[in-house]
Design an enzyme around this catalytic site. Structure first.
Site, mmCIF file in Angstrom:
data_model
loop_
_atom_site.group_PDB
_atom_site.id
_atom_site.type_symbol
_atom_site.label_atom_id
_atom_site.label_comp_id
_atom_site.label_asym_id
_atom_site.label_seq_id
_atom_site.Cartn_x
_atom_site.Cartn_y
_atom_site.Cartn_z
ATOM 1 C CB CYS A 82 21.902 2.794 0.607
ATOM 2 S SG CYS A 82 23.417 2.622 1.553
ATOM 3 C CG HIS A 171 23.297 5.780 -2.786
ATOM 4 N ND1 HIS A 171 22.277 6.283 -2.015
ATOM 5 C CD2 HIS A 171 24.199 5.254 -1.930
ATOM 6 C CE1 HIS A 171 22.548 6.081 -0.733
ATOM 7 N NE2 HIS A 171 23.716 5.451 -0.659
ATOM 8 C CD GLU A 173 19.834 7.184 -4.435
ATOM 9 O OE1 GLU A 173 19.826 6.105 -5.073
ATOM 10 O OE2 GLU A 173 20.150 7.260 -3.229
HETATM 11 N N1 GLN Z 1 24.888 3.287 6.745
HETATM 12 C C1 GLN Z 1 23.529 3.713 6.578
HETATM 13 C C2 GLN Z 1 22.590 2.911 7.479
HETATM 14 O O1 GLN Z 1 23.000 1.986 8.093
HETATM 15 C C3 GLN Z 1 23.091 3.588 5.136
HETATM 16 C C4 GLN Z 1 23.923 4.500 4.265
HETATM 17 C C5 GLN Z 1 23.241 5.017 3.052
HETATM 18 O O2 GLN Z 1 22.017 4.956 2.878
HETATM 19 N N2 GLN Z 1 24.038 5.611 2.209
HETATM 20 O O3 GLN Z 1 21.439 3.217 7.560
#
Ligand code: GLN
Length: 190
Positions: A82, A171, A173
């Site tokens: 992410c 995610h 994790e």
């Molecule tokens: N929206 C976050 C970003 O732009 C990422 C979200 C996440 O890691 N769950 O950094």
């Protein structure tokens, strides 16, 4: 046990790094929190967690880790989830910000929109079925020729590999299943 020989660093400046530490341990890997350039020098591979990529970037700059992390990625494996995937991308949109440019992908941040901010879905992947947790996830808008798509969701790549690097817009994790972490460990050990 998998990953026994190598030491895995988890970038621990911000975000859900503890979850990655636990997932790596469950997958049988030795892991270590990375907060400094000195710690980065000790590890064989690096995991960049989910969180808030802009905040992580500011902290990386503050601790002088941006350039060392970029250099680390030129020779050693990096796995980002992410926000971590956003930091590994070549291009970042909405809003634009700098990135480590470790993978030939362009990402659009928070791209699933407010209505469907976060969700948990079952997806198929080249490493088997996965439970994918999306939280304000980016969408990978472009993948370069060297990038292998390991899983897609709603037509967009969500798990990608390029050489020694791996990135997920979800995610892994946060779920019990360790198959994505094990896939990273296999990349590192190979
Ligand atoms: N929206 C976050 C970003 O732009 C990422 C979200 C996440 O890691 N769950 O950094």
């Amino acid at each position: 046990m998998a990953g026994n020989g190598k030491l895995y660093g988890v970038l621990a400046l911000q975000g859900d790094f503890e979850k990655h530490q636990l997932a790596l341990e469950r997958a049988g890997a030795r892991q270590f929190e990375v907060r400094t350039v000195d710690a980065l020098r000790e590890v064989d591979a690096l995991v960049i967690p989910g969180g808030e990529s802009t905040t992580m970037l500011r902290l990386m700059d503050y601790y002088g880790m941006f350039e060392p992390m970029r250099e680390f990625g030129l020779t050693r494996p990096v796995f980002g989830t992410c926000a971590g995937a956003i930091l590994m991308a070549r291009g970042v949109m909405s809003p634009a910000q700098k990135s480590l440019d470790l993978m030939d992908i362009d990402v659009e941040r928070n791209a699933y929109g407010r209505q469907v901010d976060s969700r948990i879905v079952e997806i198929e992947s080249k490493i088997g079925p996965l439970e994918a947790v999306f939280i304000r996830a980016p969408i990978i808008r472009r993948t370069g020729a060297e990038v292998e798509v390991l899983a897609s969701y709603l037509g967009d790549a969500v798990l990608v590999r390029q050489g020694r690097h791996l990135a997920a817009t979800f995610h892994p994790e946060l779920t019990e299943d360790t198959s994505v972490h094990r896939a990273f460990i296999e990349l590192v050990e190979s």
